[in-house]
Design a protein around this motif. Structure first.
Motif, short mmCIF file in Angstrom:
data_model
loop_
_atom_site.label_atom_id
_atom_site.label_comp_id
_atom_site.label_asym_id
_atom_site.label_seq_id
_atom_site.Cartn_x
_atom_site.Cartn_y
_atom_site.Cartn_z
N CYS A 156 -2.80 9.98 2.98
CA CYS A 156 -4.00 10.25 3.79
C CYS A 156 -3.74 9.81 5.23
O CYS A 156 -2.74 9.16 5.54
CB CYS A 156 -5.21 9.55 3.20
SG CYS A 156 -5.25 7.75 3.45
N SER B 112 -15.72 6.12 0.31
CA SER B 112 -15.51 4.83 0.96
C SER B 112 -14.08 4.81 1.51
O SER B 112 -13.29 5.72 1.28
CB SER B 112 -15.73 3.69 -0.02
OG SER B 112 -15.65 2.44 0.63
N ALA B 113 -13.77 3.77 2.25
CA ALA B 113 -12.41 3.59 2.76
C ALA B 113 -11.81 2.36 2.13
O ALA B 113 -12.23 1.24 2.43
CB ALA B 113 -12.42 3.47 4.28
N GLY B 114 -10.86 2.54 1.22
CA GLY B 114 -10.19 1.41 0.60
C GLY B 114 -10.50 1.24 -0.87
O GLY B 114 -11.64 1.37 -1.30
N TYR C 54 -7.40 0.84 3.91
CA TYR C 54 -8.51 1.75 4.18
C TYR C 54 -8.15 3.17 3.76
O TYR C 54 -8.51 4.14 4.43
CB TYR C 54 -8.90 1.66 5.67
CG TYR C 54 -9.34 0.27 6.04
CD1 TYR C 54 -10.65 -0.13 5.85
CD2 TYR C 54 -8.41 -0.66 6.50
CE1 TYR C 54 -11.04 -1.44 6.14
CE2 TYR C 54 -8.79 -1.96 6.79
CZ TYR C 54 -10.10 -2.35 6.61
OH TYR C 54 -10.49 -3.64 6.88
N CYS C 55 -7.44 3.28 2.64
CA CYS C 55 -7.05 4.58 2.10
C CYS C 55 -8.29 5.45 1.91
O CYS C 55 -9.32 4.99 1.40
CB CYS C 55 -6.31 4.40 0.78
SG CYS C 55 -5.88 5.96 -0.04
N LEU C 56 -8.17 6.72 2.27
CA LEU C 56 -9.30 7.65 2.20
C LEU C 56 -9.32 8.46 0.91
O LEU C 56 -10.23 9.27 0.71
CB LEU C 56 -9.25 8.59 3.40
CG LEU C 56 -9.30 7.92 4.78
CD1 LEU C 56 -9.03 8.93 5.89
CD2 LEU C 56 -10.64 7.22 4.99
N ASN D 211 -5.11 7.50 7.05
CA ASN D 211 -4.99 6.05 7.26
C ASN D 211 -3.69 5.50 6.69
O ASN D 211 -3.03 4.67 7.31
CB ASN D 211 -6.20 5.34 6.66
CG ASN D 211 -7.43 5.43 7.55
OD1 ASN D 211 -7.32 5.81 8.71
ND2 ASN D 211 -8.58 5.08 7.02
#
Length: 379
Positions: free
Chosen positions: A92, A110-112, A102-104, A94
């Motif tokens: 992704c 959410s992020a993470g 903070y993987c999408l 991020n």
């Protein structure tokens, strides 16, 4: 398999649960040999998050690969691996920038994502005999051959060592700096270790727990006992009234004053006071969007009464958030491999998984000498 299950506030137990297994082609299955109890686990243990009952805890994990999915081609059965607490997809936007915390992809909406953690996806934790690792080729840090001898060092790469290092990165620590660190728990001690590795001239660690301050002193840091509430004055005296060049917040929203009362803005505002004008602050202590269990009205909504006027007037800057573990764990692993650092010195207890409920209770009470607990599911 046996695993530590969250039943509700102050209630965890080791239960028989369905075995972890390969679910997707990119998964890796790991037999856990070491799993740390983290201070962040205590937020869930105390019922201060929206953690669901029945979930398996544990996000600081290390073990041996026993099975790989058909799409895994780098990680092999028999590899000893350490798993970053934050799960990343690797592809992704991020993750491509190294912001794996903070993987999408792994936690839609959410992020993470993380193992066994409230609000960070459905992933089971590793305080268990086995753990499913998504995107195994990306998330597994394959350890060197001597890793079994230094297992308690390498398991710190899953979270606490990179998080302490991340605090110093967010704070912009450079060689020769005066650094103030709030919190002498495992993360604060690792931040002090990282600041020392970076060549800080003076590292001051603030806490009220004398046993933890003694560990900071053994590291070569200056222990600042804030039991009487005079920590700010002590730091200013040590810096000729100017304040430290930079500072790290390693406590979070359950910070307590000298009367053991929760004051969620205490460390943040003390950092504004004790970091010099134009200095930088790095915040890795956990602050949540909401905390229904808080006594403070603002804290219930995830807010604090931050001294922004003084922060602005002094021209300070700040970096915040969880560590992107994969940005650091490989190079920190090399430091362990070549005996430049041994983060296992923070370990106070090494216990079988069966003793985890008692360990949680003792660690949560901040009993004297309970600094870092490593669980050994195979014992």
């Amino acid at each position: 398999m046996k695993a530590l299950v969250y039943n509700g506030p102050h209630d965890v137990s080791v239960n028989e649960v369905p075995d972890a297994k390969i679910e997707r082609a990119t998964d890796v299955l790991v037999k856990i040999t070491s799993a740390n109890i983290c201070g962040s686990d205590l937020h869930m243990y105390e019922g201060r998050t929206d953690m669901e009952s029945g979930r398996i805890l544990g996000h600081e994990n290390l073990g041996v690969v026993i099975e790989v999915g058909p799409a895994v081609d780098r990680v092999k059965v028999g590899d000893r691996v350490c798993l970053p607490f934050n799960i990343g997809c690797g592809f992704c936007a991020n993750c491509e920038k190294g912001l794996t915390g903070y993987c999408l992809t792994v936690n839609p909406g959410s992020a993470g994502g993380a193992y066994g953690f409230a609000g960070m996806g459905p992933y089971s934790g590793g305080q268990a005999e086995y753990l499913r690792v998504p995107y195994g080729d990306f998330n597994c840090l394959v350890l060197p051959r001597d890793s079994e001898e230094k297992e308690n060092d390498y398991v710190m790469l899953s979270d606490v060592f990179p998080t302490g290092y991340h605090a110093t990165e967010l704070a912009g620590v450079q060689s020769g700096d005066n650094v103030v660190i709030y919190g002498a728990g495992p993360v604060g001690l690792m931040a002090a270790c990282a600041a020392t590795l970076k060549g800080a001239s003076q590292v001051m660690v603030v806490d009220t727990h004398k046993d933890r301050l003694q560990l900071a002193e053994k590291l070569g840091a200056i222990p600042i006992d804030d039991t009487e509430g005079d920590g700010v004055e002590k730091i200013m005296a040590l810096t000729d009234g100017k304040g430290a060049d930079c500072g790290c917040e390693c406590v979070g929203y359950q910070c307590c004053n000298m009367h053991r009362e929760e004051v969620p803005n205490l460390t943040m505002n003390n950092l504004v006071q004790t970091v010099k004008a134009t200095g930088r602050i790095g915040v890795v202590g956990v602050f949540l969007p909401e905390d229904p269990g808080a006594a403070d009205k603002l804290a219930k909504k995830g807010q604090i009464a931050f001294d922004f006027g003084q922060f602005w007037f002094k021209g300070q800057s700040m970096g915040t958030g969880q560590a992107n573990v994969k940005a650091y764990n490989r190079k920190l692993s090399r430091l362990i491999e070549h005996d430049k650092v041994n983060p296992s010195w923070i370990v106070s207890h090494e216990l079988p998984l069966a003793d985890a409920p008692e360990a949680y209770a003792n660690f949560n009470e901040r009993k004297n000498g309970w600094t870092k607990v490593v669980l050994k599911p195979g014992k």
